[in-house]
Design a protein around this motif. Structure first.
Motif, PDB file in Angstrom:
ATOM      1  N   LEU A 149      42.182  -1.587 -31.217  1.00 39.89           N
ATOM      2  CA  LEU A 149      41.506  -1.780 -32.497  1.00 39.89           C
ATOM      3  C   LEU A 149      40.817  -3.144 -32.554  1.00 39.89           C
ATOM      4  CD1 LEU A 149      44.215  -0.148 -34.773  1.00 39.89           C
ATOM      5  CD2 LEU A 149      41.930   0.755 -34.291  1.00 39.89           C
ATOM      6  N   VAL A 150      41.425  -4.128 -31.928  1.00 43.69           N
ATOM      7  CA  VAL A 150      40.758  -5.438 -31.814  1.00 43.69           C
ATOM      8  C   VAL A 150      39.466  -5.294 -31.019  1.00 43.69           C
ATOM      9  CG1 VAL A 150      40.960  -7.774 -30.854  1.00 43.69           C
ATOM     10  CG2 VAL A 150      42.903  -6.735 -32.043  1.00 43.69           C
ATOM     11  N   HIS A 151      39.519  -4.534 -29.920  1.00 46.91           N
ATOM     12  CA  HIS A 151      38.320  -4.289 -29.110  1.00 46.91           C
ATOM     13  C   HIS A 151      37.264  -3.536 -29.918  1.00 46.91           C
ATOM     14  CE1 HIS A 151      36.105  -3.908 -25.350  1.00 46.91           C
ATOM     15  NE2 HIS A 151      35.876  -2.646 -25.648  1.00 46.91           N
ATOM     16  N   LEU A 152      37.700  -2.542 -30.705  1.00 46.92           N
ATOM     17  CA  LEU A 152      36.773  -1.786 -31.542  1.00 46.92           C
ATOM     18  C   LEU A 152      36.104  -2.692 -32.566  1.00 46.92           C
ATOM     19  CD1 LEU A 152      35.535   0.862 -32.575  1.00 46.92           C
ATOM     20  CD2 LEU A 152      37.622   1.201 -33.945  1.00 46.92           C
ATOM     21  N   GLN A 153      36.853  -3.591 -33.154  1.00 46.92           N
ATOM     22  CA  GLN A 153      36.282  -4.520 -34.132  1.00 46.92           C
ATOM     23  C   GLN A 153      35.174  -5.350 -33.493  1.00 46.92           C
ATOM     24  OE1 GLN A 153      36.492  -8.063 -34.404  1.00 46.92           O
ATOM     25  NE2 GLN A 153      35.672  -8.205 -36.491  1.00 46.92           N
ATOM     26  N   GLY A 154      35.400  -5.751 -32.236  1.00 51.40           N
ATOM     27  CA  GLY A 154      34.372  -6.506 -31.528  1.00 51.40           C
ATOM     28  C   GLY A 154      33.118  -5.683 -31.283  1.00 51.40           C
ATOM     29  N   GLU A 155      33.290  -4.402 -30.917  1.00 49.30           N
ATOM     30  CA  GLU A 155      32.147  -3.518 -30.710  1.00 49.30           C
ATOM     31  C   GLU A 155      31.315  -3.400 -31.989  1.00 49.30           C
ATOM     32  OE1 GLU A 155      34.305  -0.458 -27.514  1.00 49.30           O
ATOM     33  OE2 GLU A 155      33.679   0.238 -29.488  1.00 49.30           O
ATOM     34  N   ILE A 156      31.997  -3.211 -33.118  1.00 51.33           N
ATOM     35  CA  ILE A 156      31.297  -3.062 -34.403  1.00 51.33           C
ATOM     36  C   ILE A 156      30.574  -4.356 -34.760  1.00 51.33           C
ATOM     37  CG2 ILE A 156      31.623  -2.690 -36.881  1.00 51.33           C
ATOM     38  CD1 ILE A 156      34.033  -0.870 -36.102  1.00 51.33           C
ATOM     39  N   ALA A 157      31.259  -5.487 -34.577  1.00 49.22           N
ATOM     40  CA  ALA A 157      30.665  -6.782 -34.921  1.00 49.22           C
ATOM     41  C   ALA A 157      29.432  -7.082 -34.078  1.00 49.22           C
ATOM     42  CB  ALA A 157      31.712  -7.887 -34.763  1.00 49.22           C
ATOM     43  N   ARG A 158      29.439  -6.636 -32.842  1.00 52.32           N
ATOM     44  CA  ARG A 158      28.282  -6.877 -31.955  1.00 52.32           C
ATOM     45  C   ARG A 158      27.137  -5.906 -32.204  1.00 52.32           C
ATOM     46  NH1 ARG A 158      32.580  -7.349 -28.276  1.00 52.32           N
ATOM     47  NH2 ARG A 158      32.183  -5.241 -27.461  1.00 52.32           N
ATOM     48  N   GLY A 159      27.325  -4.943 -33.103  1.00 54.02           N
ATOM     49  CA  GLY A 159      26.274  -3.986 -33.412  1.00 54.02           C
ATOM     50  C   GLY A 159      26.175  -2.845 -32.436  1.00 54.02           C
ATOM     51  N   GLN A 160      27.202  -2.654 -31.620  1.00 56.30           N
ATOM     52  CA  GLN A 160      27.159  -1.608 -30.598  1.00 56.30           C
ATOM     53  C   GLN A 160      27.034  -0.211 -31.196  1.00 56.30           C
ATOM     54  OE1 GLN A 160      30.117  -2.109 -27.525  1.00 56.30           O
ATOM     55  NE2 GLN A 160      30.234   0.104 -27.135  1.00 56.30           N
ATOM     56  N   TRP A 161      27.539  -0.028 -32.414  1.00 57.91           N
ATOM     57  CA  TRP A 161      27.508   1.293 -33.050  1.00 57.91           C
ATOM     58  C   TRP A 161      26.431   1.406 -34.124  1.00 57.91           C
ATOM     59  CZ3 TRP A 161      30.002   5.349 -31.102  1.00 57.91           C
ATOM     60  CH2 TRP A 161      30.977   5.087 -30.139  1.00 57.91           C
ATOM     61  N   GLY A 162      25.624   0.393 -34.259  1.00 57.73           N
ATOM     62  CA  GLY A 162      24.566   0.430 -35.270  1.00 57.73           C
ATOM     63  C   GLY A 162      25.108   0.178 -36.662  1.00 57.73           C
ATOM     64  N   ALA A 163      24.322   0.529 -37.652  1.00 61.39           N
ATOM     65  CA  ALA A 163      24.690   0.266 -39.043  1.00 61.39           C
ATOM     66  C   ALA A 163      25.801   1.214 -39.492  1.00 61.39           C
ATOM     67  CB  ALA A 163      23.476   0.426 -39.943  1.00 61.39           C
ATOM     68  N   PHE A 164      26.776   0.666 -40.201  1.00 61.76           N
ATOM     69  CA  PHE A 164      27.832   1.496 -40.784  1.00 61.76           C
ATOM     70  C   PHE A 164      27.261   2.271 -41.965  1.00 61.76           C
ATOM     71  CE2 PHE A 164      31.244   1.906 -44.009  1.00 61.76           C
ATOM     72  CZ  PHE A 164      32.020   2.846 -43.325  1.00 61.76           C
ATOM     73  N   GLN A 165      27.562   3.569 -42.042  1.00 64.73           N
ATOM     74  CA  GLN A 165      27.018   4.422 -43.094  1.00 64.73           C
ATOM     75  C   GLN A 165      28.052   4.765 -44.167  1.00 64.73           C
ATOM     76  OE1 GLN A 165      25.403   7.724 -40.810  1.00 64.73           O
ATOM     77  NE2 GLN A 165      23.480   6.648 -40.494  1.00 64.73           N
ATOM     78  N   LYS A 166      29.167   5.356 -43.757  1.00 63.22           N
ATOM     79  CA  LYS A 166      30.233   5.684 -44.707  1.00 63.22           C
ATOM     80  C   LYS A 166      31.471   6.108 -43.934  1.00 63.22           C
ATOM     81  CE  LYS A 166      28.270   8.882 -47.115  1.00 63.22           C
ATOM     82  NZ  LYS A 166      28.055   9.981 -48.095  1.00 63.22           N
ATOM     83  N   ALA A 167      32.600   6.242 -44.656  1.00 63.10           N
ATOM     84  CA  ALA A 167      33.840   6.657 -44.000  1.00 63.10           C
ATOM     85  C   ALA A 167      34.683   7.466 -44.965  1.00 63.10           C
ATOM     86  CB  ALA A 167      34.626   5.443 -43.515  1.00 63.10           C
ATOM     87  N   SER A 168      35.525   8.299 -44.390  1.00 63.59           N
ATOM     88  CA  SER A 168      36.574   8.980 -45.144  1.00 63.59           C
ATOM     89  C   SER A 168      37.892   8.720 -44.433  1.00 63.59           C
ATOM     90  CB  SER A 168      36.310  10.483 -45.237  1.00 63.59           C
ATOM     91  OG  SER A 168      36.293  11.070 -43.948  1.00 63.59           O
ATOM     92  N   ALA A 169      38.936   8.523 -45.205  1.00 63.23           N
ATOM     93  CA  ALA A 169      40.249   8.246 -44.631  1.00 63.23           C
ATOM     94  C   ALA A 169      41.304   8.994 -45.430  1.00 63.23           C
ATOM     95  CB  ALA A 169      40.528   6.745 -44.656  1.00 63.23           C
ATOM     96  N   TRP A 170      42.335   9.460 -44.719  1.00 62.23           N
ATOM     97  CA  TRP A 170      43.436  10.188 -45.330  1.00 62.23           C
ATOM     98  C   TRP A 170      44.735   9.411 -45.127  1.00 62.23           C
ATOM     99  CZ3 TRP A 170      43.060  14.703 -48.114  1.00 62.23           C
ATOM    100  CH2 TRP A 170      41.842  15.402 -48.030  1.00 62.23           C
ATOM    101  N   TYR A 171      45.559   9.362 -46.196  1.00 64.45           N
ATOM    102  CA  TYR A 171      46.839   8.664 -46.095  1.00 64.45           C
ATOM    103  C   TYR A 171      47.861   9.359 -46.986  1.00 64.45           C
ATOM    104  CZ  TYR A 171      46.550   6.662 -50.803  1.00 64.45           C
ATOM    105  OH  TYR A 171      46.511   6.517 -52.174  1.00 64.45           O
ATOM    106  N   THR A 172      49.132   9.008 -46.819  1.00 66.91           N
ATOM    107  CA  THR A 172      50.207   9.507 -47.674  1.00 66.91           C
ATOM    108  C   THR A 172      51.104   8.344 -48.098  1.00 66.91           C
ATOM    109  OG1 THR A 172      51.575   9.972 -45.724  1.00 66.91           O
ATOM    110  CG2 THR A 172      50.300  11.808 -46.609  1.00 66.91           C
ATOM    111  N   LYS A 173      51.959   8.609 -49.065  1.00 66.92           N
ATOM    112  CA  LYS A 173      53.069   7.712 -49.439  1.00 66.92           C
ATOM    113  C   LYS A 173      52.641   6.428 -50.127  1.00 66.92           C
ATOM    114  CE  LYS A 173      57.576   6.392 -47.594  1.00 66.92           C
ATOM    115  NZ  LYS A 173      58.399   6.164 -46.380  1.00 66.92           N
ATOM    116  N   GLY A 174      51.805   6.545 -51.142  1.00 70.38           N
ATOM    117  CA  GLY A 174      51.543   5.423 -52.026  1.00 70.38           C
ATOM    118  C   GLY A 174      50.375   4.552 -51.643  1.00 70.38           C
ATOM    119  N   LEU A 175      49.567   4.185 -52.646  1.00 68.66           N
ATOM    120  CA  LEU A 175      48.395   3.358 -52.405  1.00 68.66           C
ATOM    121  C   LEU A 175      48.781   1.987 -51.866  1.00 68.66           C
ATOM    122  CD1 LEU A 175      45.329   3.009 -52.575  1.00 68.66           C
ATOM    123  CD2 LEU A 175      45.614   2.253 -54.940  1.00 68.66           C
TER     124      LEU A 175
END
Length: 330
Positions: A149-175
Motif C-alpha cells: 500500500l505504501v508502494h501504491l501511494q507512491g504510484e498515485i502520487a507520481r501520477g502513474q494512474w492519472g487523475a483520480f475520478q471516484k471510489a466506492s468502498a464497503w465496510y462493516t462494524k461501525g463508522l
C-alpha cells in the motif's frame, strides 16, 4: 531490518493482553504472518518485551508464558521496570485514561490502538498534550505501514494512474471502529478528505457506533462512497478506486491489490477497456512488523512516523462530523 549501529535494544511494554496484543498470533502459531504487537516486538531485532499489563491474572500468566515476557503487572501504576515504548492494547473505552497516564511516564513513544479514544474531544486533547510534551504518539492504522500500500501511494502520487475520478468502498462494524480505517487509508492514498453527506444506517445493532453510508470527497472534489454492510452476515473491507488510467481494487480486507490499467479493447476497435489485471499481496500480513520497525527508526534516527496521533485524529474528526449529519434521502 536491524537496530541502528551502536544502539541498545528498545524495551517495550504491552498494556492489555487481548487479541491485538498477541491473541491473533497465538491462535495460529505456525503462521509466518505478524498480526500482533507481541509477535512484532519478538521478531524485530531492535526490541525486547520488558513487561505486560493485564488485570486478568490467568490471561496475564498465559501471555507471559507464550511470549516469554519476564514481568507482568495487574495495572500500569504497578510497573516498576524501565521501558522505552508502550503499546496500548486495552479496550477503546480505556484508551483515554491509559494514554493520559502514560504521558508523564518514562515511555519515549506510545503506540496506541485505534481509535485514539471513544470521544473526539478527548482524543483532540490527548493529541495536543502529547505534542506539547514532545512525546511521539503512533496509532495503529496499520495499512499505512503495509509495503504494497505504501508502494501504491507512491504510484498515485507520481501520477502513474492519472487523475483520480471516484471510489466506492464497503465496510462493516461501525463508522468509527472500522469505517475510520478506510477514511484513514484513503486519506493516505489520495490526500485529505472532507465530508459531503450521510445516507442510511445499517441495522446491525451498533447503537453506540452506527454503521453508516457516507460520502466524502478529495481536495479536488472527487467523490468517495463509503457503504456499510451488516456485520452479522459477514465481515467486509473492500474498495474500488477509479482513475483515468485504470482501476485499483483492494480486496480481502486490503490484503490483496488488483491493478487493471487501461488498454485498447480486444473486441471493439477504437474503444478503451480495462486490462485483465494482476493480483498482488499488499504486505498487510507483515504491517505490524513494519510498524515497529518504523517506530525503532523514528527513535533511533528521526525517521518520520507513518501514522501519528494527528493523522488518527483527522480520521476520527471526520467520522464524528459524518455521524452528526442528518440522513440524506434521494
Amino acid at each position: 531490518m536491524s537496530p541502528t549501529a551502536g544502539s541498545e535494544r528498545l524495551r517495550a511494554i504491552i498494556i492489555g493482553c487481548g487479541a491485538i496484543a498477541g491473541g491473533y498470533d497465538e491462535a495460529d502459531p505456525g503462521s509466518e504472518q505478524v498480526l500482533t504487537h507481541a509477535k512484532a516486538y519478538r521478531r524485530h531485532p531492535g526490541f525486547e518485551i520488558a513487561a505486560c499489563v493485564e488485570p486478568d491474572a490467568a490471561r496475564r500468566a498465559a501471555f507471559m508464558a507464550h511470549w516469554g515476557i519476564p514481568a507482568g503487572f495487574a495495572a500500569l501504576a504497578e510497573v516498576n521496570v524501565p521501558y522505552d515504548v508502550a503499546s496500548v492494547c486495552v479496550p477503546t473505552r480505556c484508551h483515554a485514561e491509559t494514554l493520559e497516564a502514560l504521558l508523564p511516564g518514562p515511555a519515549r513513544l506510545v503506540f496506541a490502538e485505534k481509535p485514539l479514544t471513544d470521544d473526539v474531544a478527548r482524543s483532540r486533547a490527548v493529541v495536543e498534550a502529547y505534542e506539547r510534551a514532545g512525546k511521539p504518539l503512533a496509532v495503529n492504522y496499520l495499512r499505512r505501514w503495509a509495503g504494497g500500500l505504501v508502494h501504491l501511494q507512491g504510484e498515485i502520487a507520481r501520477g502513474q494512474w492519472g487523475a483520480f475520478q471516484k471510489a466506492s468502498a464497503w465496510y462493516t462494524k461501525g463508522l468509527l471502529n472500522n469505517g475510520s480505517h478506510f477514511l484513514d487509508l484513503l486519506s493516505f492514498l489520495l490526500g485529505g478528505l472532507s465530508p459531503v453527506c450521510a445516507l442510511g444506517i445499517v441495522a446491525d445493532g451498533r447503537l453506540d457506533d452506527p454503521t453508516r453510508d457516507v460520502v466524502v470527497k478529495t481536495a479536488e472534489g472527487a467523490p468517495i462512497h463509503l457503504l456499510g454492510a451488516d456485520m452479522t452476515a459477514f465481515s467486509l473491507f473492500e474498495a474500488d478506486l477509479l482513475f483515468s488510467g485504470g482501476r485499483i481494487s483492494l480486496t480481502d480486507s486490503a490484503f490483496r491489490i488488483i491493478r487493471r490499467p487501461v488498454t485498447d479493447s480486444p473486441r471493439f476497435a477504437g474503444y478503451r477497456a480495462l486490462a485483465e489485471g494482476a493480483t498482488k499481496d499488499s504486505g498487510l500480513g507483515y504491517a505490524m512488523l513494519d510498524a515497529v520497525d518504523n517506530i525503532a527508526r523514528h527513535l533511533n534516527d528521526g525517521t518520520p512516523l507513518r501514522s501519528t496521533g494527528r493523522t488518527a485524529l483527522a480520521a476520527q474528526e471526520l467520522c464524528a462530523f459524518l455521524s452528526s449529519l442528518p440522513e440524506t434521502h434521494p
